[in-house]
Enzyme design. Structure first.
Site, PDB file in Angstrom:
ATOM      1  N   PRO A 304       0.823  -1.212   0.000  1.00 54.79           N
ATOM      2  CG  PRO A 304       0.176  -0.823   2.231  1.00 54.79           C
ATOM      3  CD  PRO A 304       0.897  -1.821   1.346  1.00 54.79           C
ATOM      4  N   GLY A 305       0.428   2.271  -0.721  1.00 56.26           N
ATOM      5  CA  GLY A 305       1.100   3.572  -0.682  1.00 56.26           C
ATOM      6  C   GLY A 305       0.098   4.625  -0.243  1.00 56.26           C
ATOM      7  NE  ARG A 306      -4.110   6.619  -4.560  1.00 56.61           N
ATOM      8  CZ  ARG A 306      -3.826   7.331  -5.664  1.00 56.61           C
ATOM      9  NH1 ARG A 306      -4.048   8.629  -5.671  1.00 56.61           N
ATOM     10  NH2 ARG A 306      -3.378   6.737  -6.750  1.00 56.61           N
ATOM     11  NE  ARG A 342      -2.836  12.098  -7.114  1.00 56.53           N
ATOM     12  CZ  ARG A 342      -4.131  11.969  -7.118  1.00 56.53           C
ATOM     13  NH1 ARG A 342      -4.892  12.888  -6.564  1.00 56.53           N
ATOM     14  NH2 ARG A 342      -4.707  10.923  -7.682  1.00 56.53           N
ATOM     15  CE1 TYR A 346      -1.967  10.300 -13.125  1.00 55.70           C
ATOM     16  CE2 TYR A 346      -1.730  11.546 -11.095  1.00 55.70           C
ATOM     17  CZ  TYR A 346      -1.234  10.647 -12.007  1.00 55.70           C
ATOM     18  OH  TYR A 346      -0.006  10.077 -11.793  1.00 55.70           O
ATOM     19  CB  CYS A 374       3.617  30.475 -17.880  1.00 54.37           C
ATOM     20  SG  CYS A 374       4.213  31.857 -16.933  1.00 54.37           S
ATOM     21  CD  GLU A 375       2.278  23.975 -18.859  1.00 58.41           C
ATOM     22  OE1 GLU A 375       1.296  23.292 -19.224  1.00 58.41           O
ATOM     23  OE2 GLU A 375       3.443  23.589 -18.943  1.00 58.41           O
TER      24      GLU A 375
HETATM   25  N1  LLP Z   1       2.831  -1.525  -6.129  1.00 57.06           N
HETATM   26  C1  LLP Z   1       3.053  -1.255  -7.411  1.00 57.06           C
HETATM   27  C2  LLP Z   1       3.685  -2.273  -8.251  1.00 57.06           C
HETATM   28  C3  LLP Z   1       2.664  -0.012  -7.948  1.00 57.06           C
HETATM   29  O1  LLP Z   1       2.869   0.250  -9.230  1.00 57.06           O
HETATM   30  C4  LLP Z   1       2.030   0.947  -7.108  1.00 57.06           C
HETATM   31  C5  LLP Z   1       1.631   2.264  -7.628  1.00 57.06           C
HETATM   32  C6  LLP Z   1       1.836   0.620  -5.753  1.00 57.06           C
HETATM   33  C7  LLP Z   1       2.228  -0.637  -5.297  1.00 57.06           C
HETATM   34  C8  LLP Z   1       1.184   1.567  -4.784  1.00 57.06           C
HETATM   35  O2  LLP Z   1      -0.117   1.817  -5.140  1.00 57.06           O
HETATM   36  P1  LLP Z   1      -1.092   2.637  -4.163  1.00 57.06           P
HETATM   37  O3  LLP Z   1      -1.354   1.773  -2.955  1.00 57.06           O
HETATM   38  O4  LLP Z   1      -0.419   3.898  -3.778  1.00 57.06           O
HETATM   39  O5  LLP Z   1      -2.288   2.846  -4.972  1.00 57.06           O
HETATM   40  N2  LLP Z   1       0.725   9.080  -9.435  1.00 57.06           N
HETATM   41  C9  LLP Z   1      -0.575   8.428  -9.386  1.00 57.06           C
HETATM   42  C10 LLP Z   1      -0.493   7.041  -8.779  1.00 57.06           C
HETATM   43  C11 LLP Z   1       0.492   6.123  -9.462  1.00 57.06           C
HETATM   44  C12 LLP Z   1       0.554   4.737  -8.848  1.00 57.06           C
HETATM   45  C13 LLP Z   1       1.684   3.951  -9.388  1.00 57.06           C
HETATM   46  N3  LLP Z   1       1.856   2.642  -8.813  1.00 57.06           N
HETATM   47  C14 LLP Z   1      -1.538   9.328  -8.628  1.00 57.06           C
HETATM   48  O6  LLP Z   1      -1.157  10.414  -8.195  1.00 57.06           O
HETATM   49  O7  LLP Z   1      -2.716   8.972  -8.478  1.00 57.06           O
END
Ligand code: LLP
Length: 447
Positions: A304-306, A342, A346, A374-375
């Protein structure tokens, strides 16, 4: 997108908590207004001390979310490997590392960050990504990471060669592409055959056989990641059903599959979209992932990240100017798309709140909240109803802990913001604001 309902709820007397954990309005001393606080610190104090734009993280919110995530999987052997790409600040990595968290990295740079924080954490590192270089493989072999998630046959060949050269056995999983749509933004959906990620699941057994032939590769798992910001949990179950079938097949072929890496991707509520409280939501997620794996006796890895860091961060920015172009009203703030991309990238929605809440301040008005770059794509909100604000007032852009600062750039030669980690009444500067001299340091005007 429709206007989201208010995310505020009442808590102790005089205090109003936001849905973003760690943020709440509290009465200002000697004034009839409320001030937004991160934990116990008023944000105007942080702006004064550290300047704006400023990334602010709540340490308690991060710890709380990590614990809830971990607890949701308590019934299964598992390791949470926080996805470093979401927010790779060393202060954040350290906070998670002392709690026992592992890490998912996608580059030699991210691996080095983890090692800087704790060299022993390598034992809990998984290395993902479609383009690992030989040098990155060497660094990961040397560090003794837990698992390489391999994404192609060519990568498999190269890792076999590097491992043999160093005489170090590499534990591997193949990242399979399950061909499951993730119902998210197309840029962050990864689990379909037309995406560059993983190996097609129907081709996996051939590649596993190839891997098993190599003396210095140890096949230990299967990995999958279908995308990010996923709030409908059904695709997770579909993907894991396919993975479970594959695990059974691979075991029949004689492979020892001990790990399943379920990737990341659990979404958060950027608006009031009716997601349950985090503890419940992550509980449903745990069930969605683990039910198809029942009886397989596996160690689950999660990336998990987000969902750990996203809601724990806010971007504090100051209003520079009000501006009207005919009937259109703009608030020009001192943060820009280079600080938080973001919305531009997106079309992402981020709630924006005023740091001072004054019930007597008057009517809400509709503004575009824009930065100085400037965008035309440099906006944080379009046609957004905002409380009355004056030039010089502070605003907080919410839910920017993940994919905020990590995606910041120096576009328009703008120094990147500082980052502060708050714990109770303490604020720790975990990255100082860039100076212009930092930006020029690598360049040469003359030969
Ligand atoms: N594992 C892999 C192999 C991944 O590619 C990613 C995210 C994660 C884990 C973590 O995913 P999460 O739990 O954070 O959803 N920049 C974009 C998000 C790009 C995600 C890339 N991969 C945004 O701001 O929404």
């Amino acid at each position: 997108m429709g206007k989201p309902k208010s995310r505020k709820r009442a808590s102790r007397a005089g205090e109003i908590s936001l849905r973003s954990p760690g943020l709440s309005y509290r009465p200002a001393p000697k004034a009839a207004v409320l001030l937004l606080h991160c934990e116990r610190l008023p944000l105007p104090e942080l702006a004064e001390k550290f300047g704006t734009p400023l990334y602010i993280y709540s340490g308690n919110a991060i710890r709380h979310r990590y614990r809830e995530f971990d607890r949701a999987f308590h019934g299964l052997p598992h390791t949470v490997c926080y996805s470093v790409k979401a927010n790779s600040n060393l202060g954040i990595l350290r906070l998670l590392s002392v709690m026992g968290c592992g890490f998912d990295v996608v580059s030699g740079g991210e691996l080095e960050r983890v090692l800087q924080v704790d060299r022993k954490a390598a034992r809990k590192v998984v290395f993902s990504g479609v383009g690992k270089t030989a040098a990155e493989m060497d660094a990961a072999l040397k560090a003794g990471i837990l698992l390489f998630n391999i994404e192609s046959e060519s990568e498999l060949e190269l890792l076999a060669e590097r491992a043999e050269r160093r005489r170090i056995t590499a534990r591997i999983a193949l990242r399979v592409n399950p061909d499951v749509p993730a119902e998210t933004h197309p840029y962050i959906s990864t689990g379909l055959h037309r995406h560059k990620f993983g190996v097609p699941i129907h081709d996996a057994s051939r590649l596993y056989a190839r891997a098993a032939d190599s003396l210095f590769l140890e096949v230990v798992g299967v990995s999958v990641h279908i995308g990010s910001q996923i709030t409908n949990l059904a695709p997770f179950t579909s993907a894991m059903e396919r993975v479970a079938d594959l695990v059974r097949g691979l075991r029949e072929d004689g492979h020892t599959i001990r790990y399943v890496d379920a990737g990341g991707g659990l979404g958060i509520a950027y608006t009031q979209i009716g997601l349950p409280e985090f503890a419940d939501f992550v509980g449903h997620y745990a069930a969605a992932i683990s039910t198809p794996l029942q009886g397989l006796k596996l160690h689950l890895l999660l990336e998990p990240g987000r969902s750990i860091i996203g809601p724990a961060g806010a971007l504090l920015t100051r209003v520079l100017y009000h501006k009207n172009n005919n009937s259109k009203k703009f608030l020009v703030v001192d943060a820009a798309m280079n600080d938080l991309v973001r919305p531009a990238l997106y079309d992402a929605y981020h709630e924006i709140v005023s740091v001072v809440r004054d019930a007597a301040a008057g009517e809400h008005q509709v503004f575009d909240v824009v930065g100085p770059v400037c965008e035309t794509g440099d906006f944080f909100a379009r046609e957004r109803e905002m409380p009355p604000v004056k030039d010089g007032d502070l605003l907080a852009i919410l839910d920017v802990g993940a994919y905020g600062m990590v995606l910041a750039s120096n576009y328009n030669t703008r120094p990147r913001p500082a980052e502060v980690l708050v714990d109770g009444k303490k604020a720790r500067l975990i990255r100082r604001r860039e100076k212009l001299s930092d930006l020029f340091r690598l360049e040469k005007a003359k030969a």
